[in-house]
Enzyme design. Sequence first.
Site, PDB file in Angstrom:
ATOM      1  N   HIS A  73       1.319   3.847   2.059  1.00 51.76           N
ATOM      2  CA  HIS A  73       1.915   4.509   3.235  1.00 51.76           C
ATOM      3  C   HIS A  73       3.448   4.580   3.129  1.00 51.76           C
ATOM      4  CE1 HIS A  73      -1.386   4.379   6.562  1.00 51.76           C
ATOM      5  NE2 HIS A  73      -1.150   5.608   6.187  1.00 51.76           N
ATOM      6  N   ASP A  80       5.844   4.489   5.220  1.00 53.83           N
ATOM      7  CA  ASP A  80       6.707   3.564   5.978  1.00 53.83           C
ATOM      8  C   ASP A  80       6.907   2.236   5.254  1.00 53.83           C
ATOM      9  OD1 ASP A  80       3.902   3.375   6.775  1.00 53.83           O
ATOM     10  OD2 ASP A  80       4.525   1.871   8.254  1.00 53.83           O
ATOM     11  N   HIS A  81       6.152   2.012   4.171  1.00 50.39           N
ATOM     12  CA  HIS A  81       6.301   0.785   3.380  1.00 50.39           C
ATOM     13  C   HIS A  81       7.012   1.040   2.047  1.00 50.39           C
ATOM     14  CE1 HIS A  81       3.517  -1.637   5.930  1.00 50.39           C
ATOM     15  NE2 HIS A  81       3.310  -0.418   6.359  1.00 50.39           N
ATOM     16  N   HIS A 120       0.843  -1.208   0.000  1.00 52.08           N
ATOM     17  CA  HIS A 120       0.000   0.000   0.000  1.00 52.08           C
ATOM     18  C   HIS A 120       0.869   1.246   0.000  1.00 52.08           C
ATOM     19  CE1 HIS A 120       0.815  -0.454   4.274  1.00 52.08           C
ATOM     20  NE2 HIS A 120       0.245   0.694   4.567  1.00 52.08           N
ATOM     21  N   ASP A 133      -0.543  -3.830   5.849  1.00 55.61           N
ATOM     22  CA  ASP A 133      -1.237  -3.171   6.961  1.00 55.61           C
ATOM     23  C   ASP A 133      -2.738  -3.369   6.786  1.00 55.61           C
ATOM     24  OD1 ASP A 133       1.177  -2.290   7.871  1.00 55.61           O
ATOM     25  OD2 ASP A 133       0.728  -0.147   7.703  1.00 55.61           O
ATOM     26  N   HIS A 169       5.800  -5.057  12.255  1.00 56.14           N
ATOM     27  CA  HIS A 169       5.132  -3.747  12.260  1.00 56.14           C
ATOM     28  C   HIS A 169       4.531  -3.528  13.653  1.00 56.14           C
ATOM     29  CE1 HIS A 169       2.397  -0.548  10.803  1.00 56.14           C
ATOM     30  NE2 HIS A 169       3.148  -0.495   9.721  1.00 56.14           N
TER      31      HIS A 169
HETATM   32 ZN   LIG Z   1       2.676   0.729   8.109  1.00 56.78          ZN
HETATM   33 ZN   LIG Z   2      -0.193   1.558   6.477  1.00 56.76          ZN
END
Ligand SMILES: [Zn+2]
Ligand SMILES: [Zn+2]
Length: 290
Positions: A67, A69-70, A65, A185, A250
């Site tokens: 976001h 942080d990914h 996805h 996530d 995570h």
């Molecule tokens: Zn995340």
């Molecule tokens: Zn996320």
Amino acid sequence: MTPPPTIVTLTGTGVPHPAPGRAGAGALVRHGDIALQFDAGRGTTLRLTEAGAPPTALTAVFLTHIHSDHLVGLADVAMTHWILQQIRRTAPLQIVCAEGLCERFAKEMFTPYAPDIAVRMEHLQPELPRIDLRTFPLPAQPTTVWRSDDGTVTVDAVAVHHEPVEEAVAFRVTTPTGVVVISGDTRVCDEVEQLSDGCDVLVHEACRATALRDAVKGTNFEKIFSYHADTTALGGLAQRAGVGHLLLTHLIPAPGTAEQEAAFERDVREGGYTGPVTVGRDLTTVTIER
Ligand SMILES: [Zn+2]
Ligand SMILES: [Zn+2]
């Protein structure tokens, strides 16, 4: 000949809030020479190298996805893949993701590096960095989205529930020796439960939402917790799906002590899971042999 084991390595167990020793989201699944990376959070290139799989060793990178942080390490993986072509030429880096947000991100990620790319091309790199971008429509039902050239390894995807983030998916990797599910996530949801049915390893994001409910009431964390996977409910999902090994990643909040790590397992047990649980650290590795 016995087929090689299926090896799962966490390349990052962290979240956007930085914590010592925890790189950003990522998991590597290897089966012989096939190396599939899922997400590329901060520090992914470094962790991959520590795991013995530098970017040029990757068969494909899958994105769950949009976001940051990914994804924040994706350009690093791709640029490093390109720079390493100076030493050994390999096929373009395959990137596999849902159509839309992640597709656009992958297409645009080299743009800010244009001046650097121009400079490097003048003295060392004859070719532009190349990616082999493969996209699929967001799948409401588990759908095969990738197959290895030799046909032995497949990856299925299904849309999950990480709203307000749209277009989030989980993946299921099937090799001759193992089945690994990567949640990305998501809240605990039926889609991941179905995808995880009978899998050997479920790599699932974990958030101690029930345990910390009172502590976060009225704070921003209450909102954040609402679209992540509650560890207690996750224990129930893993039990119902018959998961062979639950590998938590995570981690929210990032545990800094053995006691804090143990609390994640305690939540999962309270939810009803009786199988093996590992509270992930960077480079935690689980090997599946059949
Ligand atoms: Zn995340
Ligand atoms: Zn996320």
